[in-house]
Scaffold this active site. Structure first.
Site, PDB file in Angstrom:
ATOM      1  CG  ASP A  45      -1.738   1.215   1.382  1.00 43.59           C
ATOM      2  OD1 ASP A  45      -2.359   1.646   0.397  1.00 43.59           O
ATOM      3  OD2 ASP A  45      -1.748   1.779   2.500  1.00 43.59           O
ATOM      4  CG  ASP A  47      -1.729   7.605   0.826  1.00 40.11           C
ATOM      5  OD1 ASP A  47      -0.717   8.291   0.589  1.00 40.11           O
ATOM      6  OD2 ASP A  47      -2.743   7.617   0.106  1.00 40.11           O
ATOM      7  CG  ASP A  56      -5.698  11.278  -1.789  1.00 39.84           C
ATOM      8  OD1 ASP A  56      -4.946  11.660  -2.697  1.00 39.84           O
ATOM      9  OD2 ASP A  56      -6.443  10.284  -1.891  1.00 39.84           O
ATOM     10  CG  ASP A 136      -8.364   4.618  -2.893  1.00 37.89           C
ATOM     11  OD1 ASP A 136      -8.595   4.637  -4.112  1.00 37.89           O
ATOM     12  OD2 ASP A 136      -9.246   4.788  -2.033  1.00 37.89           O
ATOM     13  CG  ASP A 216      -2.473   2.019   6.316  1.00 36.31           C
ATOM     14  OD1 ASP A 216      -3.310   2.797   6.813  1.00 36.31           O
ATOM     15  OD2 ASP A 216      -2.200   2.029   5.109  1.00 36.31           O
TER      16      ASP A 216
END
Length: 276
Positions: A45, A47, A56, A136, A216
């Site tokens: 992942d 972030d 973001d 994402d 996470d």
């Protein structure tokens, strides 16, 4: 005028059903396409995993007064974060925040402790390790941050929401793909990404004896359910995924992978060294 096109980050429009055309195959030149290669795959992942923050959220630092208006913040709908971020980036454009300024801000987000050393190790062992990011966030943010950290050579493919700079110098955002998973946000099912990537690699005679998944958040649970007994699921200590993994494991034993929580890149590096 800044018109950066990511050299590393890989994406296709959401209308496509196959996701990996641009990075196919991830195999080193010394191996024939007919020669089976057994490797380790590490999936990150982004972030709160590779970087110690949310890109973001970090971008808001480039906004006037480093904040967003209430009407914009209240426009978020659950499960539609990418659409919300599209509105945030449009707002920044309307406020004359140039992509160069956003890039400068994004380059200041810190990598999580030990991650730069871990990525350096991965880049030095590409014969045995493939490494992808499933996130994402978006293509521009991730590309800017990886280049600022000098670690692009560690990453084979990045699967995330497409972002581009239009003629008005606004950043435009698209959803990565469509899917039928009821448990994931509408723009991205990480299990679908991981499954199709693994199948694509197998078609090129690249097979993974172990998949190590590092994340996470809640949207990292779905791909972890795909892992087998020989694989490793690594939830970040103290974050949502660790709690969900613990609950899922106790509820129905749906998770087959070995669970190894982590707090720094050093914990992940320790696991990788054992696998090589």
């Amino acid at each position: 005028m800044f018109h950066h096109k990511p050299a590393l980050v890989i994406f296709v429009p959401a209308t496509h059903t196959r996701l990996y055309r641009s990075c196919y195959p991830v195999v080193h030149a010394q191996y024939s396409s007919k020669m089976a290669k057994i490797k380790t795959l590490i999936v990150f992942d982004f972030d709160h995993t590779l970087v110690d923050g949310n890109s973001d959220i970090w971008v808001v630092r480039s906004a006037p007064d480093q904040t967003l208006p209430d009407w914009l913040k209240s426009s978020y709908e659950k499960g539609r974060w990418t659409e919300y971020m599209g509105r945030v980036l449009a707002y920044l454009g309307e406020q004359s925040v140039h992509p160069d300024a956003i890039k400068t801000v994004m380059e200041t987000i810190p990598f999580t402790d030990g991650m730069l050393e871990l990525l350096t190790f991965i880049s030095q062992n590409k014969t045995d390790i493939d490494c992808i990011i499933v996130s994402d966030s978006n293509t521009l943010f991730i590309d800017w941050i990886l280049k600022a950290g000098g670690v692009t050579s560690a990453i084979d493919c990045v699967f995330t929401n497409p972002a581009s700079i239009n003629e008005s110098d606004y950043i435009e955002l698209q959803c990565f793909h469509s899917h039928n998973c009821e448990h994931c946000p509408v723009n991205l099912c990480k299990q679908k990404v991981l499954n199709e990537f693994r199948e694509m690699q197998a078609s090129s005679s690249v097979h993974y004896q172990t998949i190590c998944y590092v994340g996470d958040g809640a949207n990292d649970l779905c791909p972890i359910k795909l892992l087998k007994e020989q694989d490793i699921a690594m939830p970040r200590k103290g974050y949502t995924l660790e709690k969900l993994v613990s609950k899922t494991k106790s509820d129905n034993k749906a998770l087959k992978a070995r669970i190894v929580p982590w707090s720094s890149g050093a914990d992940i590096l320790e696991q990788l060294r054992v696998l090589l």
